[in-house]
Design a protein around this motif. Structure first.
Motif, PDB file in Angstrom:
ATOM      1  N   GLY A 192      -3.701 -30.882 -18.482  1.00 53.82           N
ATOM      2  CA  GLY A 192      -2.329 -30.217 -19.198  1.00 53.82           C
ATOM      3  C   GLY A 192      -1.434 -31.403 -19.309  1.00 53.82           C
ATOM      4  O   GLY A 192      -1.695 -32.437 -19.406  1.00 53.82           O
ATOM      5  N   SER A 193      -0.122 -30.967 -19.538  1.00 47.40           N
ATOM      6  CA  SER A 193       0.823 -32.040 -19.852  1.00 47.40           C
ATOM      7  C   SER A 193       1.814 -31.899 -18.615  1.00 47.40           C
ATOM      8  O   SER A 193       1.966 -31.163 -17.835  1.00 47.40           O
ATOM      9  CB  SER A 193       1.658 -31.638 -21.166  1.00 47.40           C
TER      10      SER A 193
ATOM     11  N   ARG B 158       1.568 -24.380  -7.021  1.00 47.16           N
ATOM     12  CA  ARG B 158       1.391 -25.730  -7.318  1.00 47.16           C
ATOM     13  C   ARG B 158       1.459 -26.505  -6.357  1.00 47.16           C
ATOM     14  O   ARG B 158       1.784 -26.459  -5.230  1.00 47.16           O
ATOM     15  CB  ARG B 158       2.973 -26.037  -8.364  1.00 47.16           C
ATOM     16  N   VAL B 159       0.897 -27.835  -6.642  1.00 45.74           N
ATOM     17  CA  VAL B 159       1.070 -29.102  -5.747  1.00 45.74           C
ATOM     18  C   VAL B 159       1.367 -30.070  -6.915  1.00 45.74           C
ATOM     19  O   VAL B 159       0.966 -30.504  -7.700  1.00 45.74           O
ATOM     20  CB  VAL B 159      -0.385 -29.638  -5.292  1.00 45.74           C
ATOM     21  N   ARG B 160       2.642 -30.619  -6.821  1.00 47.29           N
ATOM     22  CA  ARG B 160       3.552 -31.365  -7.575  1.00 47.29           C
ATOM     23  C   ARG B 160       2.896 -33.201  -7.413  1.00 47.29           C
ATOM     24  O   ARG B 160       3.110 -33.585  -8.722  1.00 47.29           O
ATOM     25  CB  ARG B 160       4.869 -31.195  -7.422  1.00 47.29           C
TER      26      ARG B 160
ATOM     27  N   VAL C 227      -2.432 -23.601  -9.832  1.00 49.61           N
ATOM     28  CA  VAL C 227      -3.343 -22.689  -9.829  1.00 49.61           C
ATOM     29  C   VAL C 227      -2.917 -21.335 -10.110  1.00 49.61           C
ATOM     30  O   VAL C 227      -1.801 -20.920  -9.504  1.00 49.61           O
ATOM     31  CB  VAL C 227      -4.193 -22.695  -8.315  1.00 49.61           C
ATOM     32  N   LEU C 228      -3.201 -20.592 -11.032  1.00 48.99           N
ATOM     33  CA  LEU C 228      -2.962 -19.166 -11.383  1.00 48.99           C
ATOM     34  C   LEU C 228      -4.038 -18.275 -11.120  1.00 48.99           C
ATOM     35  O   LEU C 228      -5.173 -18.464 -11.507  1.00 48.99           O
ATOM     36  CB  LEU C 228      -2.343 -19.284 -12.897  1.00 48.99           C
TER      37      LEU C 228
ATOM     38  N   TYR D  69      -0.959 -37.055 -14.833  1.00 49.60           N
ATOM     39  CA  TYR D  69      -2.111 -36.425 -14.944  1.00 49.60           C
ATOM     40  C   TYR D  69      -1.960 -34.925 -14.451  1.00 49.60           C
ATOM     41  O   TYR D  69      -1.664 -34.797 -13.164  1.00 49.60           O
ATOM     42  CB  TYR D  69      -3.417 -36.930 -14.600  1.00 49.60           C
ATOM     43  N   HIS D  70      -2.148 -33.601 -15.092  1.00 55.63           N
ATOM     44  CA  HIS D  70      -1.600 -32.392 -14.553  1.00 55.63           C
ATOM     45  C   HIS D  70      -2.993 -31.466 -14.887  1.00 55.63           C
ATOM     46  O   HIS D  70      -3.420 -31.474 -16.229  1.00 55.63           O
ATOM     47  CB  HIS D  70      -0.484 -31.794 -15.187  1.00 55.63           C
ATOM     48  N   VAL D  71      -3.638 -31.070 -13.953  1.00 56.33           N
ATOM     49  CA  VAL D  71      -4.844 -30.355 -13.886  1.00 56.33           C
ATOM     50  C   VAL D  71      -4.770 -28.966 -13.450  1.00 56.33           C
ATOM     51  O   VAL D  71      -5.003 -28.504 -12.193  1.00 56.33           O
ATOM     52  CB  VAL D  71      -6.104 -31.007 -13.358  1.00 56.33           C
ATOM     53  N   PRO D  72      -4.238 -27.834 -14.283  1.00 54.79           N
ATOM     54  CA  PRO D  72      -4.320 -26.640 -14.039  1.00 54.79           C
ATOM     55  C   PRO D  72      -5.675 -25.980 -13.751  1.00 54.79           C
ATOM     56  O   PRO D  72      -6.767 -26.257 -14.446  1.00 54.79           O
ATOM     57  CB  PRO D  72      -3.497 -25.824 -15.296  1.00 54.79           C
TER      58      PRO D  72
END
Length: 116
Positions: free
Chosen positions: A115-116, A50-52, A12-13, A99-102
């Protein structure tokens, strides 16, 4: 090449301030056949926003929901955020990948993507 153990992660940005959004409450649900959410885990974003790994278990095919709680986070002017919560539903078929979800936050907009 597949990941050793696939994960679901987020970042999260805070785009207005140009920095990570630490301390955002994130919950991962698996949606049942009746669309009822079953909570799998919850976490706060770290100092890097982040939550990794939200999964903490083997990934199975199905529908998942990522929920971001933004209520209680103040705007730069000290006021309450316009958006208080965001829920994003994901359809996961390929359980061999991560799976990465920014999430990009601004005062009156939000953007998310795979995301990647």
């Amino acid at each position: 090449m597949t990941d050793p153990r696939p994960t679901i992660s987020t970042h999260v940005l805070d785009t207005e301030n140009g920095r990570p959004a630490a301390g955002v409450h994130v919950t991962l649900y698996k949606l049942g056949e009746d669309d009822r959410p079953i909570r799998l885990t919850q976490a706060l974003t770290d100092s890097d926003g982040r939550v990794r790994d939200l999964l903490e278990r083997p990934l199975t095919p199905g529908r998942y929901r990522l929920e971001f709680i933004l209520a209680g986070r103040t705007m730069p002017d000290g006021g309450a955020r316009f958006f208080e919560r965001l829920a994003v539903d994901l359809a996961i078929d390929d359980v061999a990948r991560s799976y990465h979800v920014p999430l990009l936050l601004a005062p009156y907009s939000m953007t998310t993507y795979r995301g990647s």
